[in-house]
Design a protein around this motif. Structure first.
Motif, PDB file in Angstrom:
ATOM      1  N   ARG A  40       0.920  -1.303  -0.061  1.00  0.00           N
ATOM      2  CA  ARG A  40      -0.037   0.058  -0.073  1.00  0.00           C
ATOM      3  C   ARG A  40       0.968   1.170   0.145  1.00  0.00           C
ATOM      4  NH1 ARG A  40      -2.883  -0.396   4.721  1.00  0.00           N
ATOM      5  NH2 ARG A  40      -3.659  -2.454   3.921  1.00  0.00           N
ATOM      6  N   GLU A  41       2.083   1.143   0.792  1.00  0.00           N
ATOM      7  CA  GLU A  41       2.854   2.508   0.853  1.00  0.00           C
ATOM      8  C   GLU A  41       3.596   2.790  -0.474  1.00  0.00           C
ATOM      9  OE1 GLU A  41       4.136   1.583   5.400  1.00  0.00           O
ATOM     10  OE2 GLU A  41       5.771   1.846   3.975  1.00  0.00           O
ATOM     11  N   VAL A  42       3.888   1.557  -0.994  1.00  0.00           N
ATOM     12  CA  VAL A  42       4.624   1.880  -2.471  1.00  0.00           C
ATOM     13  C   VAL A  42       3.625   2.149  -3.513  1.00  0.00           C
ATOM     14  CG1 VAL A  42       6.524   0.731  -4.373  1.00  0.00           C
ATOM     15  CG2 VAL A  42       6.664   0.554  -1.651  1.00  0.00           C
ATOM     16  N   TYR A  43       2.526   1.266  -3.684  1.00  0.00           N
ATOM     17  CA  TYR A  43       1.730   1.447  -4.883  1.00  0.00           C
ATOM     18  C   TYR A  43       0.419   2.035  -4.801  1.00  0.00           C
ATOM     19  CZ  TYR A  43       5.056  -1.891  -7.025  1.00  0.00           C
ATOM     20  OH  TYR A  43       6.175  -2.619  -7.275  1.00  0.00           O
ATOM     21  N   GLY A  44       0.081   2.401  -3.571  1.00  0.00           N
ATOM     22  CA  GLY A  44      -1.188   2.899  -3.419  1.00  0.00           C
ATOM     23  C   GLY A  44      -2.306   1.655  -3.645  1.00  0.00           C
ATOM     24  N   GLU A  45      -3.373   2.185  -4.104  1.00  0.00           N
ATOM     25  CA  GLU A  45      -4.207   1.355  -4.749  1.00  0.00           C
ATOM     26  C   GLU A  45      -4.310   0.778  -6.018  1.00  0.00           C
ATOM     27  OE1 GLU A  45      -5.125   3.812  -2.667  1.00  0.00           O
ATOM     28  OE2 GLU A  45      -5.203   2.848  -1.038  1.00  0.00           O
ATOM     29  N   ARG A  46      -3.146   1.348  -6.789  1.00  0.00           N
ATOM     30  CA  ARG A  46      -3.232   1.095  -8.322  1.00  0.00           C
ATOM     31  C   ARG A  46      -2.850  -0.301  -8.822  1.00  0.00           C
ATOM     32  NH1 ARG A  46       1.527   2.653 -10.569  1.00  0.00           N
ATOM     33  NH2 ARG A  46       2.452   2.574  -8.509  1.00  0.00           N
ATOM     34  N   VAL A 106     -15.000  -5.034 -10.459  1.00  0.00           N
ATOM     35  CA  VAL A 106     -14.670  -5.683  -9.083  1.00  0.00           C
ATOM     36  C   VAL A 106     -13.587  -5.052  -8.293  1.00  0.00           C
ATOM     37  CG1 VAL A 106     -13.710  -7.709  -7.971  1.00  0.00           C
ATOM     38  CG2 VAL A 106     -15.428  -7.949  -9.865  1.00  0.00           C
ATOM     39  N   LEU A 107     -12.496  -4.486  -9.319  1.00  0.00           N
ATOM     40  CA  LEU A 107     -11.640  -3.768  -8.535  1.00  0.00           C
ATOM     41  C   LEU A 107     -11.751  -2.422  -7.943  1.00  0.00           C
ATOM     42  CD1 LEU A 107      -8.534  -4.135 -11.248  1.00  0.00           C
ATOM     43  CD2 LEU A 107      -8.583  -5.069  -9.036  1.00  0.00           C
ATOM     44  N   THR A 108     -12.631  -1.760  -8.707  1.00  0.00           N
ATOM     45  CA  THR A 108     -13.105  -0.239  -8.092  1.00  0.00           C
ATOM     46  C   THR A 108     -14.021  -0.427  -6.755  1.00  0.00           C
ATOM     47  OG1 THR A 108     -14.812  -0.463  -9.812  1.00  0.00           O
ATOM     48  CG2 THR A 108     -12.586   1.031 -10.216  1.00  0.00           C
ATOM     49  N   ALA A 109     -14.635  -1.780  -6.964  1.00  0.00           N
ATOM     50  CA  ALA A 109     -15.554  -2.050  -5.779  1.00  0.00           C
ATOM     51  C   ALA A 109     -15.054  -2.218  -4.535  1.00  0.00           C
ATOM     52  CB  ALA A 109     -16.632  -3.122  -6.183  1.00  0.00           C
ATOM     53  N   GLU A 110     -13.756  -2.940  -4.708  1.00  0.00           N
ATOM     54  CA  GLU A 110     -12.945  -3.243  -3.630  1.00  0.00           C
ATOM     55  C   GLU A 110     -11.759  -2.164  -3.070  1.00  0.00           C
ATOM     56  OE1 GLU A 110     -11.127  -6.855  -4.780  1.00  0.00           O
ATOM     57  OE2 GLU A 110     -13.305  -8.063  -4.517  1.00  0.00           O
ATOM     58  N   GLY A 111     -12.037  -1.030  -3.756  1.00  0.00           N
ATOM     59  CA  GLY A 111     -11.244   0.155  -3.381  1.00  0.00           C
ATOM     60  C   GLY A 111      -9.995   0.432  -4.023  1.00  0.00           C
ATOM     61  N   TYR A 112      -9.558  -0.582  -5.221  1.00  0.00           N
ATOM     62  CA  TYR A 112      -8.376  -0.605  -5.986  1.00  0.00           C
ATOM     63  C   TYR A 112      -8.744   0.650  -7.141  1.00  0.00           C
ATOM     64  CZ  TYR A 112      -6.895  -4.772  -3.750  1.00  0.00           C
ATOM     65  OH  TYR A 112      -6.459  -5.552  -2.541  1.00  0.00           O
ATOM     66  N   LEU A 113      -7.650   1.003  -7.743  1.00  0.00           N
ATOM     67  CA  LEU A 113      -7.738   1.799  -8.897  1.00  0.00           C
ATOM     68  C   LEU A 113      -7.055   1.490 -10.235  1.00  0.00           C
ATOM     69  CD1 LEU A 113      -8.234   5.002  -9.235  1.00  0.00           C
ATOM     70  CD2 LEU A 113      -5.734   5.520  -8.713  1.00  0.00           C
ATOM     71  N   PRO A 114      -7.744   0.954 -10.950  1.00  0.00           N
ATOM     72  CA  PRO A 114      -7.417   0.106 -12.182  1.00  0.00           C
ATOM     73  C   PRO A 114      -6.558   1.479 -13.043  1.00  0.00           C
ATOM     74  CG  PRO A 114      -9.394  -0.250 -11.937  1.00  0.00           C
ATOM     75  CD  PRO A 114      -9.316   0.621 -10.867  1.00  0.00           C
ATOM     76  N   SER A 115      -5.512   0.846 -13.383  1.00  0.00           N
ATOM     77  CA  SER A 115      -4.554   1.826 -14.357  1.00  0.00           C
ATOM     78  C   SER A 115      -4.156   1.101 -15.625  1.00  0.00           C
ATOM     79  CB  SER A 115      -3.366   1.977 -13.449  1.00  0.00           C
ATOM     80  OG  SER A 115      -2.602   2.997 -14.467  1.00  0.00           O
ATOM     81  N   PHE A 116      -4.333   2.086 -16.777  1.00  0.00           N
ATOM     82  CA  PHE A 116      -3.858   1.674 -18.042  1.00  0.00           C
ATOM     83  C   PHE A 116      -2.701   2.642 -18.433  1.00  0.00           C
ATOM     84  CE2 PHE A 116      -8.178   0.754 -17.825  1.00  0.00           C
ATOM     85  CZ  PHE A 116      -8.377  -0.437 -18.276  1.00  0.00           C
ATOM     86  N   ALA A 170     -14.310   5.832  -7.469  1.00  0.00           N
ATOM     87  CA  ALA A 170     -12.900   5.253  -7.120  1.00  0.00           C
ATOM     88  C   ALA A 170     -12.162   6.546  -7.409  1.00  0.00           C
ATOM     89  CB  ALA A 170     -12.359   4.113  -7.952  1.00  0.00           C
ATOM     90  N   ILE A 171     -12.207   7.119  -8.496  1.00  0.00           N
ATOM     91  CA  ILE A 171     -11.411   8.584  -8.913  1.00  0.00           C
ATOM     92  C   ILE A 171     -11.538   9.375  -7.768  1.00  0.00           C
ATOM     93  CG2 ILE A 171     -11.220  10.304 -10.567  1.00  0.00           C
ATOM     94  CD1 ILE A 171     -11.526   7.985 -12.858  1.00  0.00           C
ATOM     95  N   GLY A 172     -12.870   9.783  -7.277  1.00  0.00           N
ATOM     96  CA  GLY A 172     -13.022  10.783  -6.268  1.00  0.00           C
ATOM     97  C   GLY A 172     -12.044  10.314  -5.055  1.00  0.00           C
ATOM     98  N   ALA A 173     -12.136   9.254  -4.729  1.00  0.00           N
ATOM     99  CA  ALA A 173     -11.405   8.641  -3.705  1.00  0.00           C
ATOM    100  C   ALA A 173      -9.935   8.952  -3.733  1.00  0.00           C
ATOM    101  CB  ALA A 173     -11.739   7.179  -3.141  1.00  0.00           C
ATOM    102  N   ALA A 174      -9.442   8.494  -5.099  1.00  0.00           N
ATOM    103  CA  ALA A 174      -7.984   8.571  -5.234  1.00  0.00           C
ATOM    104  C   ALA A 174      -7.407  10.195  -5.390  1.00  0.00           C
ATOM    105  CB  ALA A 174      -7.595   8.047  -6.571  1.00  0.00           C
ATOM    106  N   LEU A 175      -8.321  10.893  -5.698  1.00  0.00           N
ATOM    107  CA  LEU A 175      -8.044  12.262  -5.916  1.00  0.00           C
ATOM    108  C   LEU A 175      -7.747  12.784  -4.394  1.00  0.00           C
ATOM    109  CD1 LEU A 175     -10.656  13.804  -8.563  1.00  0.00           C
ATOM    110  CD2 LEU A 175      -8.129  13.839  -8.807  1.00  0.00           C
ATOM    111  N   GLU A 176      -8.540  12.502  -3.360  1.00  0.00           N
ATOM    112  CA  GLU A 176      -8.376  12.993  -2.246  1.00  0.00           C
ATOM    113  C   GLU A 176      -6.934  12.558  -1.316  1.00  0.00           C
ATOM    114  OE1 GLU A 176     -11.037  14.044   0.292  1.00  0.00           O
ATOM    115  OE2 GLU A 176     -11.861  14.494  -1.864  1.00  0.00           O
ATOM    116  N   LYS A 177      -6.524  11.353  -2.010  1.00  0.00           N
ATOM    117  CA  LYS A 177      -5.139  10.974  -1.573  1.00  0.00           C
ATOM    118  C   LYS A 177      -3.938  11.695  -2.289  1.00  0.00           C
ATOM    119  CE  LYS A 177      -6.954   6.768   0.196  1.00  0.00           C
ATOM    120  NZ  LYS A 177      -7.171   5.458  -0.399  1.00  0.00           N
TER     121      LYS A 177
END
Ligand code: SAM
Ligand code: SF4
Length: 476
Positions: free
Chosen positions: A80-86, A380-390, A444-451
């Motif tokens: 979590r420290e290195v990658y966050g939710e990505r 599934v990833l976004t529902a579980e709090g992850y941030l899918p990245s392309f 999920a994007i809203g939550a990620a912006l907060e961080k």
């Protein structure tokens, strides 16, 4: 990151074998019953961002059942420290399954009469890539058997063909990785010039005798030629390389040690470690030898946690060989890249997208266990709090082989990877997601912006507005 130079029985010289089975076995035996305090000391060093020595990895692998929990928790936190939710998403594209080797675990092996052989023609490659683009993919890995037909020039041609495909509304492949047989330095230069991202190859097993047992014919019998393939790739100027072991051929603990030793070797010779590590478990394949040393789900997840602590800045890849439950559980402890919407039958992406238009499909290499579509995986990833990245920004900005940057520049990942994950996910949501997944994704994007830091969040918001207004491919 604190590095302590290691000395091993075989010195690290580019192009020369570096695995000493006895050395690895001796370390594993010496720490087979590591005490709780030994395990705790190694965990503390890993959490202090010290690079673990091979001995430390042996200690973690020798932890008693009760002490494993400590290692799993630490891996989860470090991840979590290195990658966050990505979580980075990609798809494999099998180009051809002709093969002159006889790997006993693989249905593509030369002496398997059940396999339908296919190599995609250029028009078929384009159709496959179009189908993948229409699902929303931006990163592919092209996969080939080992065969004279798949020369460096041919591989380079298929990479260029893939980059050349465009579909409406925003379809393009921005990073083409390859998984192909070992080449000469000259051959690697040829594929590098086509603009490949990562060159990936798995040693299968680092254990020389087990390797000989499973590789029964063809050029792949040469353990050392394969072991030194990534040295030649790096000598040819390919900065991003991916290594891997096929779990089940030999003791999984030995393979984890081999993967870490291989990482040390690349760092010692080239100043940079692998971009990714893969650790597939053997799956059922037609007329193939089963795994001699099967790995339980529990040990598999533990192996991922140990790797996470040992090589915190290297991407760990988990593929659709594994069922959804294992994948969902394993992600927490260290996995940073997964595939989505995977199909392994040659020619099957286009065939599935255009029912009624099927041509004969080539046999798949092995059974996959996670057949969820890309949209379902993103959901599934976004529902579980992850941030899918392309995201493909580093490679396109020339930030390759960059792990040392990540170590030395605090906030690198926060500044680049977080915002770029947000922007590429937004693009996916606008262009390709189903309505339900889009709702979850924007949340999920809203939550990620907060961080993000206030400044980075502000800059990312400006770009998000431009993406909503129809602009594409914005990144930092
Ligand atoms: N032919 C090339 C080679 O062997 O390096 C590359 C492609 S091979 C299709 C990709 C990887 O699939 C292999 O390196 C091996 O680790 C893995 N593989 C082969 N048979 C498998 C099986 N039965 N289950 C899971 N993975 C398998
Ligand atoms: Fe051929 Fe690769 Fe399968 Fe071995 S693993 S038989 S080299 S495709």
């Amino acid at each position: 990151m604190i590095f302590h130079p290691q000395t091993y029985s075989l010195p690290d010289r580019a192009g020369e074998p570096f695995i000493d089975s006895e050395e690895i076995e001796t370390l594993l035996e010496a720490h087979a019953a590591a005490s709780a305090s030994e395990v705790e000391a190694v965990v503390a060093r890993a959490m202090g961002r010290e690079r673990l020595a091979l001995r430390d990895v042996a200690v973690l692998l020798g932890a008693a059942d009760d002490d494993r929990r400590r290692v799993l928790e630490a891996a989860e936190r470090l991840k979590r420290e290195v990658y966050g939710e990505r979580i980075v998403l990609f798809a494999p594209l099998y180009v051809g399954n002709r093969c002159t080797n006889r790997c006993a675990y693989c249905s593509f092996r030369a002496d398997n009469p059940e396999t339908v052989r296919r190599t995609l023609a250029d028009t078929e490659i384009r159709r496959e890539v179009e189908a993948l683009q229409r699902a929303g993919h931006k990163r592919l890995i092209l996969v080939y058997g080992e065969h004279p037909d798949y020369s460096p020039e041919y591989i380079a041609h298929t990479v260029r063909t893939t980059y050349g495909v465009r579909t409406a509304p925003a379809g393009e492949i921005r990073r083409v990785n390859i998984n192909a047989a070992p080449l000469t330095v000259e051959g690697f230069r040829t594929v590098r010039e086509a603009g490949i991202g990562t060159y990936q190859i798995f040693q299968e097993t680092y254990h020389r005798e087990a390797y000989a047992h499973y590789h029964l014919g063809g050029l792949k019998r040469d353990y050392d030629w394969r072991l030194t393939a990534l040295d030649r790739a790096m000598e040819a100027g390919i900065d991003d390389v991916g290594l891997g072991a096929l779990l089940g051929l030999h003791d999984w603990r030995f393979e984890v040690m081999g993967l870490v030793r291989h990482t040390n070797h690349l760092e010692a010779c080239f100043g940079v470690g692998p971009h990714t590590i893969s650790f597939p478990r053997i799956k059922e394949a037609s007329a193939s030898l089963p795994a001699a040393s099967p790995v339980s789900d529990r040990d598999f997840i533990y192996a991922i946690a140990v790797l996470r602590l040992a090589v915190p800045y290297t991407g760990l890849i988990l593929t659709a060989r594994e069922p959804a439950e294992v994948r969902d559980a394993a992600i927490r402890y260290g996995v940073s890249q997964i595939d989505g919407g995977t199909r392994l039958e040659i020619g099957s992406y286009a065939a599935a997208a255009e029912p009624g238009n099927e041509t004969e499909l080539g046999t798949r290499q092995f059974a996959i266990n996670d057949s969820r579509s890309l949209d379902e995986i993103v959901g599934v990833l976004t529902a579980e709090g992850y941030l899918p990245s392309f995201c493909t920004a580093c490679y396109r900005r020339g930030r390759t082989g960059e792990h040392f940057m990540e170590f030395s520049v605090p906030g690198f990942i926060k500044r680049f990877c977080g915002p770029n994950a947000i922007l590429t996910l937004a693009e996916y949501l606008v262009d390709y997601a189903s309505p339900e997944v889009a709702v979850r994704g924007w949340r999920a994007i809203g939550a990620a912006l907060e961080k993000l830091s206030p400044e980075s969040a502000a800059q990312t918001r400006l770009r998000l507005d431009r993406i909503r207004a129809g602009e594409k491919d914005l990144y930092f």
